[in-house]
Write a protein that holds these residues in place. Structure first.
Motif, short mmCIF file in Angstrom:
data_model
loop_
_atom_site.label_atom_id
_atom_site.label_comp_id
_atom_site.label_asym_id
_atom_site.label_seq_id
_atom_site.Cartn_x
_atom_site.Cartn_y
_atom_site.Cartn_z
N SER A 163 -2.34 3.75 10.73
CA SER A 163 -1.24 4.53 10.18
C SER A 163 -1.51 4.86 8.72
N THR A 164 -0.98 6.01 8.29
CA THR A 164 -1.04 6.38 6.89
C THR A 164 0.22 7.15 6.53
N ARG B 47 -0.02 16.65 0.54
CA ARG B 47 -1.09 15.99 1.30
C ARG B 47 -0.46 15.28 2.49
N PRO B 48 -0.17 16.01 3.55
CA PRO B 48 0.55 15.43 4.69
C PRO B 48 -0.23 14.32 5.37
N ALA B 49 0.52 13.37 5.92
CA ALA B 49 -0.10 12.25 6.63
C ALA B 49 -0.88 12.71 7.85
N THR B 50 -0.52 13.87 8.40
CA THR B 50 -1.22 14.38 9.60
C THR B 50 -2.66 14.78 9.31
N ASP B 51 -3.07 14.75 8.03
CA ASP B 51 -4.49 14.93 7.72
C ASP B 51 -5.34 13.87 8.42
N LEU B 52 -4.70 12.78 8.81
CA LEU B 52 -5.41 11.73 9.55
C LEU B 52 -6.08 12.30 10.79
N GLY B 53 -5.46 13.29 11.41
CA GLY B 53 -6.05 13.93 12.57
C GLY B 53 -7.38 14.60 12.25
N PHE B 54 -7.46 15.24 11.09
CA PHE B 54 -8.72 15.85 10.67
C PHE B 54 -9.79 14.79 10.43
N ARG C 1 4.50 10.35 7.68
CA ARG C 1 3.83 9.21 8.30
C ARG C 1 3.14 9.65 9.59
N CYS C 2 1.92 9.15 9.77
CA CYS C 2 1.16 9.49 10.98
C CYS C 2 0.46 8.23 11.49
N ALA D 178 -13.45 11.31 1.38
CA ALA D 178 -14.12 10.56 0.33
C ALA D 178 -13.17 9.72 -0.51
N ALA D 179 -11.86 9.95 -0.35
CA ALA D 179 -10.88 9.28 -1.20
C ALA D 179 -10.17 8.16 -0.45
N PRO D 180 -9.71 7.12 -1.16
CA PRO D 180 -8.92 6.07 -0.52
C PRO D 180 -7.58 6.62 -0.02
N LEU D 181 -7.15 6.09 1.13
CA LEU D 181 -5.87 6.47 1.72
C LEU D 181 -4.99 5.24 1.85
N PRO D 182 -3.67 5.40 1.81
CA PRO D 182 -2.80 4.27 2.14
C PRO D 182 -2.88 4.02 3.65
N LEU D 183 -3.41 2.88 4.03
CA LEU D 183 -3.65 2.59 5.45
C LEU D 183 -2.90 1.34 5.90
N ARG D 184 -2.50 1.38 7.15
CA ARG D 184 -1.95 0.20 7.81
C ARG D 184 -2.60 0.13 9.19
N ILE D 185 -3.33 -0.93 9.44
CA ILE D 185 -4.03 -1.11 10.71
C ILE D 185 -3.47 -2.34 11.40
#
Length: 503
Positions: free
Chosen positions: A6-7, A13-20, A50-51, A120-127
């Motif tokens: 999750s991010t 900078r939408p969280a749905t960028d996770l899909g890309f 949130r995604c 290339a940049a850090p993301l707020p992540l929850r795994i």
């Protein structure tokens, strides 16, 4: 097996960028076949704020048994029932790690053509992983993930049965990781540490697993406080592979400590403080004068060898024990070297050298100048005769002392190049290497390291036996007390001269 990533995001900078970044569209549920089941990727939530991407791996226990790799976890290894009734379909393991690498391959490499700056940049992540085997308990989970940049590592033990709390906890934990990391870094950590925590793999660990480990552990494993445990468990405690991985990681650590590239740290030794070539200075303007630029010892060594070969007017050169091809690559840059042959006993090293040199993309004329051969330097080889010069750079110390006479005959007695350049560590200089413990050699594979006197005695014996003259030169700073870090000998045949050969 189940894993969620999750991010959070913003309208810009939408969280749905996770899909890309994962190369999986949030509006689709996708399925991928694996060797032991089916991996599904779906998005339980996908908004700008949130995604969450979920990886669900359905494992077929029967397929595992049929492949001969389905021994149960819950019973004795010879239990027929345990082969079918076990935790493999539910608990995160190497099966999930392999699926992760297959389904999110581009993401693991940090590749994203659409959003390269986000990759290339850090993301707020929850795994989160609901069921993770932890052979070592929650404490081990924290020791493995804690040093990797996560702000929160939660390993909540799963009780054996909520109805019977007196039974205590199982060996499983619910893992939640939270923090700001690059997505590629987080995925590579999981790829390595899932089988480490399970302390098992569902497949035979072959030598190429060392490369996989170092590739996935790039940037974090070399300096990890639990590096030895991670390496041993990941490689299923195969001693030879663990030793190879440990030595290569030590090279990485030393390179990082000195701010060098790994390929410049030959035999786990960098230039060391003050190891600059004479005249290796960077001009900073007349007013500012000049200041010394630190030059890696491996680079100084290559330049010294190239200088000796040019002085000998060599055109056809053998690089004996060429390893991964650094010297061959340097020789190719100088047109005076018209025929270059790299020889190594390791097929793997030669394959790496071929990739380094990009032989498959090389033009016909350039490719005609270089040949890579597999062969042992302690056996005579007719393919190696007739060359102007041969190089043994940081090779002799990797042979057992009783094998040196065989190498001497194969190179100086049989191949008989006009010039032979030999470099080897000077053990006296080791006291100047601050990170090297007293009494240790520079690399775990070194069978010996010689003093200057010992090297000169060996060289004089070789020269006298096979009809060569020999001269010595330092490589790196020639310390007045302990000498240079590398010692070099240049052998020249006394029964011929370059002009006579040309005639």
């Amino acid at each position: 097996m189940f894993l969620t990533i999750s991010t959070t995001g913003t309208p810009e900078r939408p969280a749905t960028d996770l899909g890309f970044l994962l190369h999986k569209h949030p509006e689709k549920a996708q399925a991928f076949s694996t060797a032991h089941g089916t991996a599904h990727v779906l998005y339980p939530e996908a908004t700008a704020e949130r995604c969450t991407a979920a990886l669900l791996l359905e494992v077929d226990p029967v397929a595992l048994v049929r492949r001969g790799k389905g021994k149960g976890r819950g019973g004795a290894p010879d239990s027929a029932l345990a082969q079918y009734v076990n935790d493999r379909p539910y608990a995160a393991s190497s099966l999930l790690a392999v699926a992760l690498a297959k389904v999110f391959k581009s993401a693991l490499h940090g590749a994203c053509a659409a959003l390269p700056e986000r990759a290339a940049a850090p993301l707020p992540l929850r795994i989160e992983i609901p069921a993770l085997p932890a052979r070592g308990g929650a404490g081990l989970v924290d020791r493995l993930f804690g040093p990797l940049g996560w702000t929160s590592v939660t390993a909540e033990p799963v009780v054996l049965d909520p109805e019977f709390p007196e039974w205590g906890d199982s060996r499983y934990v619910r893992l939640v990781l939270e923090g700001k990391l690059r997505l590629a870094d987080a995925l590579n950590q999981l790829y390595v540490l899932l089988p480490v925590l399970d302390d098992a793999k569902h497949y035979w660990v072959a030598p190429d697993e060392v490369d996989k480990l170092l590739r996935a552990g790039d940037g974090w494993l070399a300096g990890h406080p639990e590096q030895k445990l991670i390496t041993s468990r990941y490689l299923s405690r195969r001693w030879g592979l663990t030793r190879e991985a440990t030595e290569r990681l030590e090279m990485v650590r030393l390179a990082e400590a000195d701010g060098l590239e790994v390929e410049d740290v030959d035999n786990a030794v960098g230039a060391g403080e003050g190891d600059t070539a004479a005249g290796a200075v960077d001009a900073v303007g007349e007013a500012g004068g000049a200041e010394e630029r630190s030059v890696p010892l491996a680079e100084l060594r290559r330049e010294a060898i190239l200088g000796a070969l040019r002085a000998a007017e060599a055109a056809r050169v053998l690089d004996l024990g060429c390893g991964q091809g650094q010297l061959v690559q340097a020789l190719l840059k100088d047109v005076r070297f018209t025929d270059i042959v790299g020889v190594d006993v390791s097929a793997r090293a030669l394959a790496i050298a071929a990739r380094r040199l990009r032989l498959e993309r090389m033009g016909e004329r350039q490719a005609g100048r270089v040949t890579l051969l597999q062969g042992s330097l302690t056996y005579t080889d007719k393919r190696l005769t007739g060359y102007d010069a041969a190089v043994l750079s940081e090779v002799i110390e990797h042979l057992d002392l009783p094998r040196l006479p065989a190498l001497g005959y194969a190179v100086f007695g049989s191949a008989r190049p006009r010039t032979v350049v030999v470099t080897t560590p000077n053990v006296e200089y080791n006291v100047r290497w601050e990170t090297l413990p007293a009494g240790h050699v520079r690399h775990g594979d070194h069978r010996f390291e010689w003093t200057r006197e010992e090297f000169r005695a060996w060289a004089a014996d070789i020269a006298g036996t096979y009809g060569y003259g020999v001269e010595f030169a330092p490589v790196g700073t020639d310390d007045p007390e302990v000498g240079p870090p590398t010692q070099m000998a240049v052998f020249t045949r006394t029964d011929t001269t370059p002009k006579e050969d040309a005639a």
